[in-house]
Structures are given as C-alpha cells and as structure tokens.
Design a protein around this motif. Structure first.
Motif, mmCIF file in Angstrom:
data_model
loop_
_atom_site.group_PDB
_atom_site.id
_atom_site.type_symbol
_atom_site.label_atom_id
_atom_site.label_comp_id
_atom_site.label_asym_id
_atom_site.label_seq_id
_atom_site.Cartn_x
_atom_site.Cartn_y
_atom_site.Cartn_z
ATOM 1 N N LEU A 75 0.826 -1.202 0.000
ATOM 2 C CA LEU A 75 0.000 0.000 0.000
ATOM 3 C C LEU A 75 0.862 1.254 0.000
ATOM 4 O O LEU A 75 1.982 1.258 0.497
ATOM 5 N N ILE A 76 0.313 2.324 -0.541
ATOM 6 C CA ILE A 76 1.041 3.586 -0.690
ATOM 7 C C ILE A 76 0.404 4.654 0.185
ATOM 8 O O ILE A 76 -0.814 4.830 0.185
ATOM 9 N N ALA A 77 1.246 5.384 0.913
ATOM 10 C CA ALA A 77 0.769 6.464 1.769
ATOM 11 C C ALA A 77 0.984 7.831 1.129
ATOM 12 O O ALA A 77 0.364 8.816 1.523
ATOM 13 N N GLY A 78 1.866 7.915 0.149
ATOM 14 C CA GLY A 78 2.134 9.190 -0.506
ATOM 15 C C GLY A 78 3.171 9.023 -1.591
ATOM 16 O O GLY A 78 3.708 7.928 -1.803
ATOM 17 N N PHE A 79 3.440 10.126 -2.297
ATOM 18 C CA PHE A 79 4.389 10.058 -3.406
ATOM 19 C C PHE A 79 4.964 11.431 -3.699
ATOM 20 O O PHE A 79 4.423 12.455 -3.297
ATOM 21 N N TRP A 80 6.090 11.406 -4.390
ATOM 22 C CA TRP A 80 6.658 12.595 -5.023
ATOM 23 C C TRP A 80 6.919 12.236 -6.481
ATOM 24 O O TRP A 80 7.176 11.076 -6.806
ATOM 25 N N LEU A 81 6.927 13.227 -7.324
ATOM 26 C CA LEU A 81 7.412 13.096 -8.684
ATOM 27 C C LEU A 81 8.559 14.081 -8.813
ATOM 28 O O LEU A 81 8.383 15.282 -8.554
ATOM 29 N N TRP A 82 9.749 13.565 -9.135
ATOM 30 C CA TRP A 82 10.957 14.380 -9.197
ATOM 31 C C TRP A 82 11.576 14.337 -10.581
ATOM 32 O O TRP A 82 11.470 13.338 -11.289
ATOM 33 N N GLN A 83 12.263 15.416 -10.910
ATOM 34 C CA GLN A 83 13.110 15.471 -12.100
ATOM 35 C C GLN A 83 14.545 15.447 -11.597
ATOM 36 O O GLN A 83 14.974 16.377 -10.907
#
Length: 147
Positions: A75-83
């Motif tokens: 399960l996932i609690a959160g995320f980031w999308l990075w460059q």
C-alpha cells in the motif's frame, strides 16, 4: 529523468492517524529543499485505503472493490514526482528524507517512462497526441486555478 518516489503505508497511516506537527514541519522543510533544488514536480500524501477503491480488469470485465485493503506492504501512503539527473541522485535525496512514519517504513524509487523508452511503437502520431494531451491538461489546470 523523472522518478516517482513512493512512500509505503504503515499501520498508523492505514488507520488514518495524521502525522505530528513536528513531522509535518520536517517534511515541509524537506519539500522546500526539493523545490529549491528544482527537483520537485509534484508530491502528495494519500488517504488510507479505507477511503479508496480498486478496479480489477479481466478481459472486458471490471470488478470494483472498496477499501480498506490489507496487504500493507503493497500500500502507498504518498508520493513525489521528481526530475533528477540519475537514479543515484534520487537515492541520495531519499536518504535525506525524514522518516515519514514513526515506525519502520520503506520508500521506493521508480523511473517514469519517457517517450523514447517505447521505441518505434510510439509513432510520431502517438507522440503528437500525447503532447497535445499534456498541453490541454495544463491549460485546464491553469483555468481551474484562476476560476
């Protein structure tokens, strides 16, 4: 390269427990560092799976299941999308992250597919279609923000 940085859920996050003021402040500072470094494209926490749903595909059939879901390691609690420039850079940034939970947790880093990764199957017409969709989505986001 773009990467998705996935914060795995914990028993506490799945129970709906909110982070402490201290953790929110630490994460805010960390997110500011990411933004100032030009890496942060997006990042959000997610509600527990008890507020979610899943849609299972089997051929043409679709089956909907409502949360909560029990496989906590998936399960996932959160995320980031990075460059970032490389996977090594992403790893170094994750190692600087405050622990997102009071208990042991794991953060996963996954490269995001880029157009060139799909090869010849991603024809010029499909590339143009995707570019148009991205532009249109951004226009709609901006319009919604100003209304």
């Amino acid at each position: 390269m773009r990467v998705m940085v996935i914060v795995k859920a914990s028993k506490a996050s799945e129970a709906g427990m909110m982070p402490s003021e201290q953790l929110l402040a630490e994460m805010g500072k960390y997110n500011e560092e990411l933004a100032n470094a030009g890496l942060l494209l997006a990042g959000e926490g997610l509600h527990p799976t008890s507020k979610g749903a899943r849609v299972r595909f089997s051929g043409r059939q679709r089956t909907v299941s409502s949360g909560p879901f029990t496989e906590s390691e998936d399960l996932i609690a959160g995320f980031w999308l990075w460059q970032v420039q490389s996977m090594d850079e992403a790893i170094e940034w994750v190692k600087r992250c405050p622990n997102p939970h009071e208990e042991e947790t794991e953060i996963e880093i996954r490269p995001v597919f880029e157009a060139d990764d799909f090869g010849a199957e991603f024809t010029p017409e499909l590339r143009e279609q995707e570019a148009h969709q991205r532009i249109r989505a951004e226009e709609l986001r901006k319009a919604a923000k100003h209304s």
